[in-house]
Scaffold this active site. Structure first.
Site, PDB file in Angstrom:
ATOM      1  N   PRO A 124       0.818  -1.225   0.000  1.00 14.04           N
ATOM      2  CA  PRO A 124       0.000   0.000   0.000  1.00 14.04           C
ATOM      3  C   PRO A 124       0.848   1.270   0.000  1.00 14.04           C
ATOM      4  CG  PRO A 124      -0.884  -1.595   1.541  1.00 14.04           C
ATOM      5  CD  PRO A 124       0.450  -2.121   1.114  1.00 14.04           C
ATOM      6  N   TYR A 125       1.939   1.256   0.760  1.00 14.94           N
ATOM      7  CA  TYR A 125       2.849   2.407   0.799  1.00 14.94           C
ATOM      8  C   TYR A 125       3.459   2.675  -0.579  1.00 14.94           C
ATOM      9  CZ  TYR A 125       7.202   4.929   1.829  1.00 14.94           C
ATOM     10  OH  TYR A 125       8.244   5.823   1.830  1.00 14.94           O
ATOM     11  N   MET A 126       3.947   1.620  -1.225  1.00 12.11           N
ATOM     12  CA  MET A 126       4.548   1.781  -2.549  1.00 12.11           C
ATOM     13  C   MET A 126       3.522   2.265  -3.568  1.00 12.11           C
ATOM     14  SD  MET A 126       7.773   1.249  -2.507  1.00 12.11           S
ATOM     15  CE  MET A 126       9.164   0.296  -1.907  1.00 12.11           C
TER      16      MET A 126
END
Length: 210
Positions: A124-126
């Protein structure tokens, strides 16, 4: 010629602010809570209290450049990742565009364009970083995007690489080296619409990020 530092209270943000203050680079550190102000005040660093999940337009007053090094952190869920790393980032880009700021410096992540290759908890961060970078490229604001590799707490060497091949296959970079690289980029006003990978290496920062 003041740079608004969004994410100033983070690990990279604090190191950058200390370096900028020592170098005489005008900055304003954006902090979320009043109690975070004291650390910066002790070091003579100007601050503004503003919340990325609220209205933070006032933080931009008197600034002509933004450094976005905020992050939701490793201990939050996908909801905070979306709110900080994507939604807040795009809102900051919109404000920079609306207010006619000279440049937006984004701290992203190496290989953000391929979130499926990341460990599951980091996807999700990427994905948020990938989307925020794409939004910035299309916003019409002069920009720089810095994509550090996996972050470590090693001391600064001020020697970096801009590819894994150049770094001998390694994919790490110290937060201290990222802070030094950001200090260079914030001052290199002629650099616009460029993207750099950043890893620990052997080249001096001004040479690598030219």
């Amino acid at each position: 010629m003041t740079t608004l530092v969004i994410g100033a209270n983070g690990q990279i943000g604090r190191q950058f602010c200390e370096l900028a203050e020592a170098a005489g680079v005008p900055i304003r550190a954006m902090v979320r809570r009043e109690e975070q102000h004291a650390w910066f005040e002790e070091r003579g660093i100007a601050t503004v209290v503003a919340d990325l999940e609220g209205d933070f337009r006032h933080a931009f007053a008197g600034c002509d450049q933004v450094l976005f090094t905020a992050g939701s952190g490793p201990h939050t869920g996908p909801d905070k990742t979306l709110l900080i790393d994507l939604y807040a980032a795009t809102r900051a880009v919109d404000l920079a565009s609306e207010l006619g700021l000279a440049r937006f410096v984004m701290v992203s992540a190496l290989r953000a364009e391929d979130p499926q290759a990341a460990p599951e908890k980091l996807r999700p961060y990427m994905a948020a970083k990938f989307a925020a970078d794409a939004y910035l490229r299309g916003a019409g604001v002069p920009y720089l995007i810095l994509k550090p590799g996996r972050l470590t707490d090693a001391p600064a060497t001020c020697r970096v690489a801009t590819s894994r091949e150049e770094a001998g296959g390694e994919n790490t970079v110290s937060r201290a080296n990222v802070a030094h690289a950001l200090l260079h980029l914030v001052q290199a006003r002629a650099l616009v619409d460029r993207e750099f990978h950043l890893l620990d290496g052997e080249r001096a920062i001004p040479e690598a990020l030219a």
